[in-house]
Design a protein around this motif. Structure first.
Motif, PDB file in Angstrom:
ATOM      1  N   GLN A 575      -0.216  37.996  51.429  1.00 34.00           N
ATOM      2  CA  GLN A 575      -0.932  38.891  52.238  1.00 34.00           C
ATOM      3  C   GLN A 575      -2.420  38.510  52.188  1.00 34.00           C
ATOM      4  O   GLN A 575      -3.208  38.249  51.191  1.00 34.00           O
ATOM      5  N   PRO A 576      -2.915  38.347  53.265  1.00 30.24           N
ATOM      6  CA  PRO A 576      -4.525  38.014  53.484  1.00 30.24           C
ATOM      7  C   PRO A 576      -5.386  39.225  52.893  1.00 30.24           C
ATOM      8  O   PRO A 576      -5.133  40.224  53.421  1.00 30.24           O
ATOM      9  N   GLN A 577      -5.943  38.482  52.029  1.00 29.69           N
ATOM     10  CA  GLN A 577      -6.976  39.617  51.655  1.00 29.69           C
ATOM     11  C   GLN A 577      -8.078  38.881  50.533  1.00 29.69           C
ATOM     12  O   GLN A 577      -7.819  37.557  50.277  1.00 29.69           O
ATOM     13  N   ASP A 578      -9.319  39.419  50.459  1.00 29.32           N
ATOM     14  CA  ASP A 578     -10.160  38.841  49.647  1.00 29.32           C
ATOM     15  C   ASP A 578      -9.950  38.850  48.395  1.00 29.32           C
ATOM     16  O   ASP A 578      -9.598  39.940  47.662  1.00 29.32           O
ATOM     17  N   THR A 579      -9.928  37.696  47.507  1.00 31.71           N
ATOM     18  CA  THR A 579      -9.550  37.518  46.298  1.00 31.71           C
ATOM     19  C   THR A 579     -10.516  37.791  45.332  1.00 31.71           C
ATOM     20  O   THR A 579     -10.501  38.211  44.068  1.00 31.71           O
ATOM     21  N   ILE A 580     -12.083  37.927  45.860  1.00 31.48           N
ATOM     22  CA  ILE A 580     -13.025  38.196  45.113  1.00 31.48           C
ATOM     23  C   ILE A 580     -13.749  39.452  45.769  1.00 31.48           C
ATOM     24  O   ILE A 580     -13.458  39.789  47.041  1.00 31.48           O
ATOM     25  N   VAL A 581     -14.441  40.280  45.251  1.00 32.36           N
ATOM     26  CA  VAL A 581     -15.377  41.439  45.627  1.00 32.36           C
ATOM     27  C   VAL A 581     -16.745  41.231  45.536  1.00 32.36           C
ATOM     28  O   VAL A 581     -17.204  40.226  44.634  1.00 32.36           O
ATOM     29  N   LEU A 582     -17.431  42.090  46.100  1.00 36.35           N
ATOM     30  CA  LEU A 582     -18.883  42.031  46.243  1.00 36.35           C
ATOM     31  C   LEU A 582     -19.487  42.408  44.639  1.00 36.35           C
ATOM     32  O   LEU A 582     -18.812  43.237  43.807  1.00 36.35           O
ATOM     33  N   PRO A 583     -20.326  41.794  43.914  1.00 37.23           N
ATOM     34  CA  PRO A 583     -20.461  41.910  42.503  1.00 37.23           C
ATOM     35  C   PRO A 583     -21.300  43.187  42.177  1.00 37.23           C
ATOM     36  O   PRO A 583     -21.810  43.602  43.375  1.00 37.23           O
ATOM     37  N   SER A 584     -21.029  44.015  41.339  1.00 29.30           N
ATOM     38  CA  SER A 584     -21.796  45.103  41.190  1.00 29.30           C
ATOM     39  C   SER A 584     -23.335  44.836  40.786  1.00 29.30           C
ATOM     40  O   SER A 584     -23.504  43.629  40.209  1.00 29.30           O
ATOM     41  N   ALA A 585     -24.112  45.835  40.743  1.00 18.66           N
ATOM     42  CA  ALA A 585     -25.635  45.681  40.419  1.00 18.66           C
ATOM     43  C   ALA A 585     -25.749  45.317  38.855  1.00 18.66           C
ATOM     44  O   ALA A 585     -25.089  45.714  38.213  1.00 18.66           O
ATOM     45  N   PRO A 586     -26.731  44.406  38.763  1.00 14.86           N
ATOM     46  CA  PRO A 586     -27.019  44.024  37.459  1.00 14.86           C
ATOM     47  C   PRO A 586     -27.408  45.460  36.644  1.00 14.86           C
ATOM     48  O   PRO A 586     -28.055  46.520  37.313  1.00 14.86           O
ATOM     49  N   GLY A 587     -27.444  45.299  35.133  1.00 11.51           N
ATOM     50  CA  GLY A 587     -27.859  46.473  34.642  1.00 11.51           C
ATOM     51  C   GLY A 587     -29.380  46.812  34.336  1.00 11.51           C
ATOM     52  O   GLY A 587     -30.268  46.385  35.267  1.00 11.51           O
ATOM     53  N   GLN A 588     -29.777  47.158  33.272  1.00 10.91           N
ATOM     54  CA  GLN A 588     -31.086  47.510  32.924  1.00 10.91           C
ATOM     55  C   GLN A 588     -32.120  46.315  33.094  1.00 10.91           C
ATOM     56  O   GLN A 588     -31.694  45.183  32.538  1.00 10.91           O
ATOM     57  N   VAL A 589     -33.165  46.317  33.792  1.00 13.24           N
ATOM     58  CA  VAL A 589     -34.242  45.391  33.876  1.00 13.24           C
ATOM     59  C   VAL A 589     -35.369  45.585  33.147  1.00 13.24           C
ATOM     60  O   VAL A 589     -36.011  46.779  33.055  1.00 13.24           O
ATOM     61  N   VAL A 590     -35.861  44.594  32.182  1.00  8.01           N
ATOM     62  CA  VAL A 590     -37.052  44.764  31.297  1.00  8.01           C
ATOM     63  C   VAL A 590     -38.134  43.738  31.793  1.00  8.01           C
ATOM     64  O   VAL A 590     -37.533  42.415  31.611  1.00  8.01           O
ATOM     65  N   ALA A 591     -39.124  44.083  31.954  1.00 10.89           N
ATOM     66  CA  ALA A 591     -40.412  42.908  32.203  1.00 10.89           C
ATOM     67  C   ALA A 591     -41.356  43.289  31.058  1.00 10.89           C
ATOM     68  O   ALA A 591     -41.532  44.221  30.666  1.00 10.89           O
ATOM     69  N   THR A 592     -41.740  41.839  30.727  1.00 13.34           N
ATOM     70  CA  THR A 592     -42.732  42.064  29.528  1.00 13.34           C
ATOM     71  C   THR A 592     -43.677  40.951  30.029  1.00 13.34           C
ATOM     72  O   THR A 592     -43.331  40.058  30.512  1.00 13.34           O
ATOM     73  N   ARG A 593     -44.919  41.032  29.328  1.00 11.47           N
ATOM     74  CA  ARG A 593     -45.892  40.318  29.543  1.00 11.47           C
ATOM     75  C   ARG A 593     -45.655  38.876  29.154  1.00 11.47           C
ATOM     76  O   ARG A 593     -45.002  38.527  28.310  1.00 11.47           O
ATOM     77  N   ASN A 594     -46.300  37.889  29.911  1.00  7.30           N
ATOM     78  CA  ASN A 594     -46.003  36.633  29.441  1.00  7.30           C
ATOM     79  C   ASN A 594     -47.524  35.519  29.450  1.00  7.30           C
ATOM     80  O   ASN A 594     -47.942  35.396  28.661  1.00  7.30           O
ATOM     81  N   THR A 595     -47.802  35.340  30.817  1.00 11.72           N
ATOM     82  CA  THR A 595     -49.166  34.777  30.875  1.00 11.72           C
ATOM     83  C   THR A 595     -50.226  35.570  31.903  1.00 11.72           C
ATOM     84  O   THR A 595     -49.681  36.944  32.341  1.00 11.72           O
TER      85      THR A 595
END
Length: 1419
Positions: A575-595
């Motif tokens: 049966q023709p169908q997509d074997t993969i699906v769109l990925p779900s959104a990534p989880g929590q994003v954390v940004a920290t100081r660097n330079t």
């Protein structure tokens, strides 16, 4: 209309009609007739010979004969007329017939020539067609018949590499050494290339060790390419012993973070020092992108030599983005450096179109089939991608052909219809609603060949380099009808297509095989051939045009020239169908100081991370809602460093996951983070300098670390060691808070070296490099020591400012100035910037060359000469930083003047240091500093002329960010005017208050402002009384025109007086007055002010038309002012004296005149600019009376005083020391009283010697008083200060009885008496009790105690009458003390208690300190 076939030889022939022929004939005939007539005329003149007559007689005879001949001719012509006309007609007809015959012959010949050309052209076309068909039959990809053979040779021998290749067209051959193209033109003495009859030879002349390599030959034509390679090993005839087993690689200059755009060229360079430099034992340079080794290619070129490694990009694409690492592999190990390369999308050809796809690759290539994959672009601000177009191009051509008619939505596409044996490249274009993107980078070439063909061929090598090739096709022989294929299955399933794969039949046979695919929808019972028109040569095929959601089964048939096989086994339902699906959104994003320009972003992976290509990260400035892409190529990790951010800005981040179907939804935004360097330990201090030495101690100075690590530096730790000693010893256990320190307890004439480390909240940073060896020997030279702590700021394109601190060791006389020297880094000679020493501790060096690097030093000068040079500064590049900002001036909404500066690079640990004349401002009476985030403002509290000068600011914990601003007279006046306008806004008037008499005797008063807002207010005041709108006073205001008017019905003598209109619009005010007075009293001159010689303010006015009954009064702010005597109005002048003017005298002053004839008022507002002008006039008057400066010593220091008739802290005065202005602070305090101004020098030292100047500004001129505080004057003042200081210290620390003892105590006998008091002293005092001035011993009756060193008590148990008397407590330490007496009266039981005065405390009697304590200390 009938169509007639035209012969091929007439297709290019031109035909003409009859009309054309007649015209041509007519033209020829006319030309022929003209020529005949001309010839007959010429013959006539020749025959007559008229042109040859030479004499008159002959001419007359000739004329006679001619006349006679003419007569005869006429006669004959008449006779022959009829005969001649017949002859002409016959002759014309014959000539016309001959001409037509000639034309017919010419046309026939032309037609034959054209027919021959057409036949020749047809033959050439047929021959070209046949030649092309023959070439197509014999065309083939290059095939190597004889391959290259490896060689091992001795050094300096020549070697020839040869191979044989065939193919049509003739292949082009290129030679490579270690995958680098060999160009004989670059080294003609080394290489020579020959090509003849398909045999290609590379000659290497006099081979050396560097020629040891792998050599390759690549033959290419339009149908493909073939290659062969071999190894050449060059051996040394002698064995050399390599002394060095370790090679050290030190990077001198590294490549850094780089931002580029698609289509640009770029080179990453890295210079290095290789020790030792051995030609035969060099390190190997390896370049990696994301840990993948790079080689020379069409897109990247590698270079290594002459101490430099480089990687060049000929045409950047997003495929080139990534982390680049250079690894130098040597016997000493691996040395490497890394940096990230960001490649942005090129500008779209169509606005809003997406970026180009990337990473185009080919998989599963076969005879006529290949799968192309790619990665999708990021769409931050563009509309989403709806599909992709795949293009193919045959290698060697530039004709790109689109493979799919409709955009494909998945990043994978099977391309069919390739021609076997040919090589192809592919590219991809993305499509969205706005248009089509730029094409991606082309893939690597892929040949349309069956990889199984290699397995069906076996090569057997025999003697002398010969080989036998055996093919399974020959072994299997001829197969009549092939067997069906086996193992038919779906290798790729998509929503839009299914890729079928199968195994060829066994045996396959010699004849070429093709395949036919059939499909059937499950349950239909019918089969449909998919490729009925074109046979498939590859054992795989992509089937399109399948119904979505319907299952299918497939079967495959094989065929050769003899027939078609039976169908293969039917596949399972697919049966023709997509074997993969769109990925779900990534989880929590954390940004920290660097330079200062980057932030570390981390996120949780999506729930299903299979088949992910990676992630895209985006950022946005808080509040802007404008997102920008950080990376332009998907990254595989869930942690990324976002670079290129602006220091001090706040950003938020989000992440998207990527797979073959496209991009996921955006993740949730991270918390906002400010771009600042992460907290780390501070960097190392530097520039340790010896500033003074007395033989037992050394005073050292150093420079603070360049970076504080994001947290303020708390202090420093210092270590020392003697020369030639290994161990370091700690100098201080507690932090040193300054960058200067005196190390005690050193050995005279010994050599020491020191190192310093800085500490902050995070910890202790790296120590500085050890200082040079300093000798502990007392300095006695007369010249000054070195200046220290050189700072370079305000670096611009041709100038900079140099700051320094004064030497600790001044020499035998005070320092009079400084010399500044500089030179370029590579130069030898120093240049002195100032010929005359400058007295200031800053200097602006100008006329420098932009882009050059300089170093600087400073030398102090005194009367003995030029002192030691300071440490040489660090090299500084004279070039203005991009985005450099300057101080700017302004006035806020309240009218306050300020200077402001913005520094986005500032961190939490940064300090905005404002200075005047490059000395830090700490005068809180004149200035106020407000710093918020990366903005700082310097407010002027009471601006005056003394504020003129140069203001500077420097921001710590940055890369030397600084600026300056010159406050000159013009700028100061501009700001003051603007400030006054804001503080005292006025409503501009078109006309002042005026009046007119109307027709009916009414009087109209009116005034017009330029503009009035709806919220404006006004009022009419007549003789200090406000009038309101009424029938008698009709008041009206038209705010649109700005006219305010009042109409009075009648105007009588009672209405005389002063009419005033007061207008207010927001903060702006204005008023206008009109005096209408007949014979009543009035002011001839309104109120004005002046300053007397006694520095008193006098308010004056002049009056007229007064009489004895006229009443005159003074008012302030509406309240009457009491005066000692009333003014004599007959003199015409009235005065109000204001002594010792201060802010409390501000207000509105009024003078009123009134009697039975009328009333008049004059007012003066003594505030704002009027008050400032009076203060300025007082300053000038007081300056004239200023006394010489006098010295007054106090326990705090030395006070310089100037006595004046009047002094106010708001007066414009300044104090200077050695021409440098003094700001009030802890060291130097500025103050004064009503008649004195003073400068308090706290804890004076030798540095405080010199000339002091007190200057008071009085408008156009100023007054100065100077005192030389040096020599005997300083010594006497310093001695007196030390005496007073010691006395004050002794008074503060001497023994004292703080309280608790009364002067008289009465008690009944038999009771217990307890006398308790608190004592104080530092050190703790000695406490002794006396009775009647005699000490007594402790026994059971008397008890003494001293608790905690401060609570002293005397206890008398069972008092008797003998205990009456005087008791004394004696409290004393080395600074002195005091004695307190208490009288005790004991009375018996039953006796009347003696009367005493309540609340009387005992009075202490002081005890002087010892004389040694009062001795003053040395300077």
């Amino acid at each position: 209309m009938s169509s007639i076939a035209v012969p091929f030889y007439q297709k290019r022939h031109k035909h003409f009609d009859q009309s054309y022929r007649n015209i041509q004939t007519r033209y020829v005939l006319e030309e022929y007739a003209a020529r005949k007539a001309a010839s007959r005329k010429a013959a006539y003149y020749e025959s007559t010979g008229l042109g040859k007559t030479t004499c008159r007689l002959c001419a007359r005879r000739a004329r006679t004969l001619a006349h006679e001949a003419m007569q005869e001719s006429r006669k004959r012509s008449h006779e022959q007329k009829s005969h001649v006309s017949d002859e002409k007609r016959i002759r014309f007809a014959s000539e016309l017939s001959a001409l037509e015959k000639e034309i017919h012959t010419a046309r026939h010949r032309a037609r034959e020539h054209l027919d021959r050309l057409a036949v020749q052209r047809m033959v050439e076309e047929n021959m070209a067609l046949e030649r092309h068909i023959i070439e197509e039959r014999i065309s083939r990809a290059p095939e190597i018949l004889v391959r290259l053979r490896s060689h091992t040779v001795w050094e300096k021998m020549s070697v020839s590499l040869c191979f044989t290749v065939q193919g049509f067209p003739m292949p082009v051959v290129q030679w490579y050494k270690n995958e680098e193209l060999i160009s004989p033109a670059s080294d003609p003495t080394k290489y020579r290339i020959e090509s003849k009859y398909g045999v290609h030879v590379l000659h290497i002349n006099r081979a050396d060790f560097d020629d040891s390599a792998t050599y390759s030959a690549v033959a290419t034509n339009v149908h493909g390419q073939a290659s062969t390679n071999c190894a050449v090993i060059v051996r040394m005839p002698l064995s050399y012993d390599v002394c060095f087993t370790h090679i050290d690689v030190q990077f001198l200059e590294k490549f850094g973070l780089t931002f580029a755009t698609e289509g640009e060229t770029l080179t990453l360079k890295c210079s290095m020092l290789i020790t030792p430099e051995l030609k035969r034992l060099r390190p190997r340079a390896e370049w990696y992108r994301d840990d993948v080794l790079l080689t020379d290619s069409k897109w990247t070129k590698l270079y290594f030599g002459e101490g430099q490694a480089a990687l060049s990009f000929t045409h950047l694409n997003k495929d080139d983005e990534g982390l680049y690492t250079l690894r130098m592999v040597s016997r000493g190990g691996i040395s490497e450096c890394s940096a990230y390369l960001f490649v942005r999308d090129a500008d779209a050809l169509i606005a809003g179109a997406p970026g180009a796809p990337m990473d185009v690759k080919c998989h599963d290539a076969n005879r006529d089939y290949v799968i192309v994959t790619w990665k999708p672009p990021n769409t931050t601000s563009e509309s989403p991608v709806i599909g992709y177009f795949v293009d193919k191009c045959e290698v060697g051509l530039e004709n790109w052909v689109q493979c799919n008619d409709a955009p494909v939505k998945v990043c994978k596409y099977p391309v069919t219809g390739l021609q076997e044996g040919r090589s192809y490249i592919f590219r991809v274009r993305a499509v969205n609603s706005a248009g089509i993107s730029r094409p991606s980078r082309a893939s690597e070439p892929v040949a349309a060949l069956d990889p199984a063909d290699l397995e069906r061929t076996q090569t057997i090598h025999v003697d002398e380099g010969r080989k036998i090739v055996i093919s399974k096709d020959d072994l299997e022989g001829d197969i009549q009808i092939p067997s069906p294929p086996t193992n038919v299955h779906a290798s790729e399933i998509s929503k839009t297509y299914v890729v079928l794969s199968w195994d060829p039949p066994v045996p396959r046979g010699r004849e070429p095989l093709t395949y036919f695919i059939e499909k059937s929808m499950v349950g239909s019972g019918s089969w449909q051939r998919v490729n009925a028109q074109v046979a498939v040569k590859s054992p795989r095929y992509a089937v399109f045009d399948l119904a979505e959601g319907k299952p299918y089964v497939f079967r495959v048939l094989s065929a050769n020239k003899n027939g078609i096989s039976d169908p293969s086994e039917i596949t399972e339902p697919i049966q023709p169908q997509d074997t993969i699906v769109l990925p779900s959104a990534p989880g929590q994003v954390v940004a920290t100081r660097n330079t200062k320009t980057s932030v570390v972003v981390q996120w949780d992976k999506p729930k299903h991370e299979e088949d992910l290509y990676g992630y895209y990260i985006e950022y946005s400035v808080v509040g802007s809602n404008r997102w920008e892409p950080s990376n332009h190529k998907p990254i595989k990790y869930n942690r990324f460093v976002v670079h290129g951010l602006e220091t001090g800005e706040q950003y938020v981040f989000r992440v998207k996951a990527v797979n073959a179907l496209g991009l996921s939804e955006n993740s949730q935004e991270s918390e906002a983070v400010t771009v600042q360097a992460a907290l780390t330990c501070p960097s190392y201090p530097h520039g340790i300098t010896l500033l003074n030495c007395d033989g037992h101690s050394m005073t050292l100075g150093w420079k603070a670390p360049t970076y504080s690590g994001g947290s303020p530096i708390l202090g420093y730790y210092m270590d020392k060691r003697e020369a030639n000693h290994q161990n370091w010893h700690e100098v201080n256990s507690s932090l040193i808070t300054q960058t200067i320190y005196t190390v005690e307890d050193l050995i005279e004439d010994a050599f020491y070296e020191f190192k310093v480390a800085a500490a902050n909240l995070v910890g202790i940073g790296q120590p500085s490099d050890p200082s040079e060896h300093f000798k502990c020997k007392a300095w006695t030279m007369p010249e000054p020591g070195p200046a220290y702590d050189l700072m370079i700021c305000e670096v611009r394109n041709t100038s900079l400012v140099l700051l320094w601190k004064a030497p600790v060791y001044e020499g035998k006389s005070p320092i009079t100035g400084y010399l500044v020297d500089y030179k370029e880094v590579d130069a030898e000679d120093w240049i002195t910037a100032n010929e005359t020493p400058t007295s200031k501790r800053y200097f602006k060096v100008t006329d420098l060359h932009e882009g050059h690097t300089y170093v600087f030093k400073v030398r102090a000068v005194n009367d003995a000469g030029v002192g030691k040079s300071s440490e040489i500064s660090e090299p500084v590049l004279v070039e203005e930083r991009p985005g450099t900002k300057e101080i700017y001036s302004g006035v806020d909404d309240e009218g306050n003047i300020y200077l402001a500066f913005e520094c986005k690079e500032a961190t939490d640990a940064s300090h905005f240091a404002w200075g005047k004349s490059y000395e830090e401002i700490d005068d809180s009476h004149k200035f106020k500093i407000e710093t918020e985030g990366n903005h700082s403002k310097l407010y002027f509290k009471n601006p005056d002329k003394s504020d003129l000068g140069t203001y500077s600011i420097s921001v710590s914990d940055t890369d030397g960010i600084s600026s300056s601003f010159i406050m000159d007279d013009q700028e100061f006046e501009r700001l003051m005017a603007l400030s006054y306008e804001i503080k005292n806004p006025t409503i501009p008037l078109k006309s002042e208050l005026a009046y007119e008499v109307l027709d009916k005797g009414e009087v109209r008063f009116w005034i017009q402002a330029e503009s009035l807002s709806p919220d404006s207010t006004f009022r009419f005041v007549i003789n200090d009384k406000e009038v309101e709108n009424s029938d008698r006073h009709k008041i009206n205001c038209d705010r649109s025109s700005g006219i305010i008017e009042m109409v009075m019905e009648t105007f009588t003598i009672d209405n005389e007086g002063t009419y005033t209109v007061q207008i207010q619009d927001g903060k702006a005010k204005n008023q206008s007055s009109l005096v209408l007075i007949g014979d009543g009293p009035h002011f001839s001159e309104f109120l004005y002010w002046n300053v007397t010689e006694e520095c008193e303010v006098l308010l004056s006015c002049k009056v007229a038309n007064t009489k004895k009954e006229t009443d005159f009064k003074w008012y302030k702010d509406g309240s009457g002012v009491d005066v000692e005597e009333l003014p004599d109005l007959q003199k015409g002048e009235c005065h109000l004296n204001i002594p010792k003017l201060s802010r409390k005298d501000e207000g509105v002053y009024k003078a009123t005149l009134s009697d039975d004839r009328g009333h008049d008022v004059s007012s003066l507002e003594l505030s704002g600019k009027v008050y400032d002008d009076i203060i300025l006039a007082l300053s000038g008057m007081s300056g004239k009376s200023a006394s010489p400066l006098k010295i007054l010593c106090t326990e705090e220091g030395i006070r310089l005083q100037c006595f004046l008739k009047y002094y106010n802290e708001e007066m414009k005065v300044s104090w200077c020391h050695r021409e440098s202005k003094i700001s009030s602070g802890e060291k130097m305090k500025i103050g004064g009283g009503e008649d004195v101004a003073w400068l308090q020098i706290s804890e004076p030292t030798e540095k405080d010697k010199g000339n002091y100047t007190f200057e008071i500004f009085g408008g156009k001129e100023s007054y100065k008083r100077t005192l030389d505080l040096s020599g005997q004057a300083f010594d006497e003042a310093y001695e007196e200060f030390q005496r007073l200081k010691a006395a004050a210290f002794a008074e503060k620390n001497r023994g004292k009885v703080i309280g608790g003892l009364p002067d008289v105590v009465t008690i009944m006998d038999g009771k217990t008496l307890n006398l308790t008091c608190t004592v104080f002293g530092n050190p703790d005092p000695e406490v002794v009790w006396f009775k009647n001035d005699k000490a007594f011993e402790i026994d059971e009756h008397y008890a003494f105690s001293l608790e905690q060193g401060k609570y002293a008590s005397l206890t008398i148990k069972g008092v008797t009458s003998e205990d009456s008397g005087k008791y004394s407590i004696h409290v004393k330490n080395k600074y002195g003390g005091e004695t307190v007496d208490v009288t005790i009266s004991v009375y018996r039981h039953g006796e009347k208690m003696p009367e005493i005065k309540p609340g009387q405390l005992a009075k202490p009697k002081p005890i002087p300190p010892s004389e040694e304590v009062l001795k003053p200390e040395g300077k």
